[in-house]
Scaffold this active site. Structure first.
Site, short mmCIF file in Angstrom:
data_model
loop_
_atom_site.label_atom_id
_atom_site.label_comp_id
_atom_site.label_asym_id
_atom_site.label_seq_id
_atom_site.Cartn_x
_atom_site.Cartn_y
_atom_site.Cartn_z
N ILE A 1 -4.21 4.46 0.46
CA ILE A 1 -4.79 4.75 1.77
C ILE A 1 -5.96 5.72 1.64
CG2 ILE A 1 -4.28 5.67 4.07
CD1 ILE A 1 -1.30 4.95 3.47
N GLY B 1 -1.67 4.94 -4.60
CA GLY B 1 -1.58 3.77 -5.45
C GLY B 1 -0.49 3.76 -6.49
N TYR C 1 0.84 -1.21 0.00
CA TYR C 1 0.00 0.00 0.00
C TYR C 1 0.87 1.25 0.00
CZ TYR C 1 0.94 0.33 5.07
OH TYR C 1 1.55 0.46 6.29
N CYS C 2 0.31 2.33 -0.51
CA CYS C 2 0.97 3.64 -0.48
C CYS C 2 -0.14 4.69 -0.37
CB CYS C 2 1.85 3.86 -1.70
SG CYS C 2 0.99 3.78 -3.28
N THR C 3 0.17 5.95 -0.64
CA THR C 3 -0.79 7.04 -0.43
C THR C 3 -1.98 6.93 -1.37
OG1 THR C 3 1.04 8.47 0.21
CG2 THR C 3 -1.05 9.54 -0.30
#
Length: 608
Positions: free
Chosen positions: A243, A216, A212-214
């Site tokens: 997220i 995508g 996961y990241c901010t």
């Protein structure tokens, strides 16, 4: 950004990306320039041959109009437009740093810089991990015993979470599930992630990896890189929409704790859960507000410093730099002083700053006011700090509001040499010049037969001056590197390096080893004036990914010491997307008249 009209209209932020082959970059550039300009949108638009990455802000109605216009382009079919209402960016410092005071549209090689040097097997985003919606992602975390292929979990099929973000982001928020291990690489920047993956592959192999990241986009590249490692790395999945989409689906935070760091004026976005995960760098109290924009003085990474501990102009050292033994300097070195250091047979020679404003110096009571870019200046062959300071006085004066130049002598001391118009008669009759008031001369590289002995007597030159003598000076790099490490350790931090002639060749050699020297020689950019490349393996087979400005004479520039083609070849060794070239007609100097000085200022402004 304030005013009555703004307060009456709802403001918003829009994020989206799309990986797809762009047939006509110039046409798409024109579209964004026209559409965003007409709608009054501010922010960042990055276009690459393989896609787009957009973060813009403006009136919600304007952002909705922009989305409609983008959707009309078939290229963007299936794009996830993340639109959120927000307050107007009232903090000018934060808005400027996040790029929300203007519209920046650039054509780049990569939408996100995944590696600071070319990879042997660059990831193909078509091989990225499978997208999981927020609901799917949450469901898997909720029942960790159920694996993705509906088999029972075993030791070699267990689940791990991989956070693809930087340390300053994970400090204030991350996913936490009691039965699932979360791997936090603790990296300064996304381009450090491939190295972490390479070094920790055993923690991922044979596992189901949920990334996961901010929003995508980083997971597209990172998941593809993990999968490219082959057998045992097939089961990689990513949170679609990042997220941001997860928190929209689970307003109470779900399994996410803390706040989601965002790269716009909002700084961070939280859930209804008031949990504070971050802590003050100095006192350790709960704190997660980056609005003061405090940064590590060595690597410039954001750090958390609470209101009680924060002082105007204070200097901070992040946890990563502390691990490498970095600290705040404690003692100055005056212009004419010499200091013994721990490296064997290494002596700090002349260290001189052009600035007379003492609060700018990092060794004053541990407090520094870094209002200017601090640049280490490397002189040319047979020069010294003092002479180079004089030669660059005009440049320093015109850049005095944004830079502080620090000058040092090179480590290799050269013998005094003199020439006469008639060598044979000089041998018989001509006395050497008077030695009084003669300052020593130094070099970064020396000839292979250089003895290294310090001599106080003058020597007669072997022959007439050779303008291309730099081609024979190929030894001494290792000693110069050790010397520079000492300089950076004791006199740093420095934002950039400026090198002239042989000094530029030295700076280029450091740039070529930028990744390898991290933690020992840290800087953000290089300015290479009348530069050339050493014949070294560092300059072969790969390009250098370091922000750089190359200044050299044009074909008609009358630089009789370093050929125009040599400087061009050096510039070609750097990544095209991160280098700027200024060709001038002024000879073997650094030009300070318009338009050259304006281009130099423009380059430096990027790092303020």
């Amino acid at each position: 950004m304030s005013g009555d009209n703004q307060s009456q209209e709802q403001y918003g932020v829009l994020l989206y990306y799309k990986y797809s082959t762009i047939p006509d970059l110039n046409s798409l550039f024109t579209f964004y320039e026209s559409n965003c300009g007409q709608l009054g949108l501010l922010g960042r638009v990055r276009l690459a041959p393989h896609g787009v990455n957009v973060t813009v802000g403006g009136k919600l109605s304007s952002l909705e109009s922009h989305i409609d216009a983008v959707k009309s382009i078939s290229l963007f079919e299936g794009t996830d437009f993340k639109l959120a209402s927000s307050d107007y960016p009232l903090n000018d410092k934060v808005a400027h740093e996040c790029g929300f005071t203007s519209l920046s549209i650039r054509i780049v090689k990569e939408l996100v810089t995944f590696s600071s040097h070319p990879l042997l097997n660059p990831p193909d985003v078509s091989n990225a991990g499978r997208h999981l919606s927020a609901v799917e992602f949450h469901s898997i975390l909720q029942s960790t015993v159920q694996v993705l292929d509906k088999e029972n979990a075993t030791d070699d099929k267990k689940l791990v979470l991989l956070d693809a973000r930087n340390l300053y982001e994970t400090r204030i928020g991350k996913f936490r599930t009691p039965s699932v291990e979360t791997l936090d690489p603790e990296i300064r920047q996304f381009s450090d992630l491939p190295t972490w993956i390479d070094n920790n592959a055993q923690q991922l192999q044979g596992k189901h990896v949920l990334m996961y990241c901010t929003g995508g986009i980083r997971c597209e590249m990172a998941s593809a890189y993990v999968r490219s490692k082959g057998a045992g790395f097939e089961n990689v999945f990513q949170l679609y929409g990042g997220i941001q989409r997860y928190l929209e689906q689970f307003p109470d935070g779900g399994f996410f704790r803390g706040k989601n760091f965002v790269f716009d004026h909002r700084i961070s976005v939280g859930s209804s859960d008031a949990d504070i995960m971050g802590s003050c760098l100095l006192c350790g109290s709960s704190f997660d507000d980056y609005s003061s924009r405090c940064r590590c003085t060595h690597c410039r990474m954001l750090v958390l410093v609470c209101d009680t501990c924060r002082m105007e102009g204070a200097q901070y050292v992040c946890e990563l730099c502390r691990k490498h033994g970095k600290s705040i300097g404690s003692s100055p070195v005056s212009e004419d002083s010499k200091m013994k250091v721990t490296s064997p047979q290494i002596e700090l020679k002349n260290v001189s700053s052009e600035s007379t404003v003492s609060p700018q110096m990092p060794w004053r009571n541990g407090i520094v006011c870094r209002r200017k870019l601090r640049i280490l200046c490397l002189h040319g062959f047979r020069q010294n700090a003092s002479s180079f300071k004089g030669r660059t006085a005009s440049l320093a004066k015109k850049l005095k509001n944004i830079t502080e130049f620090v000058f040092i002598d090179a480590p290799h001391e050269l013998p005094f040499i003199y020439q006469t118009s008639n060598v044979s008669s000089a041998i018989q009759n001509g006395p050497p010049p008077p030695s009084e008031n003669c300052k020593k001369r130094f070099a970064w590289f020396v000839a292979p037969d250089f003895s290294g002995r310090r001599e106080t007597n003058w020597k007669l030159a072997d022959g007439p001056f050779d303008p291309h003598q730099y081609q024979q000076q190929t030894d001494g790099l290792d000693a110069s590197l050790v010397y520079l490490k000492t300089i950076f350790s004791q006199e740093g931090p420095f934002d950039g390096i400026l090198g002239f002639s042989q000094g530029a060749a030295m700076a280029a050699s450091v740039c070529a080893q930028w990744e390898r020297l991290k933690g020992e020689i840290d800087f953000r950019f290089a300015i290479l004036c009348s530069g050339f490349a050493l014949h070294s393996a560092e300059f072969e087979h790969r390009s250098i990914n370091c922000p750089s400005l190359h200044i050299f004479g044009s074909d008609l520039g009358n630089d009789r010491q370093v050929a125009n083609q040599a400087s061009k070849e050096l510039a070609k060794a750097f990544e095209e997307g991160c280098s700027v070239i200024i060709e001038h007609d002024c000879g073997h100097i650094i030009p300070t008249r318009s338009p050259y000085i304006d281009e130099i200022k423009s380059f430096l402004q990027r790092f303020l």
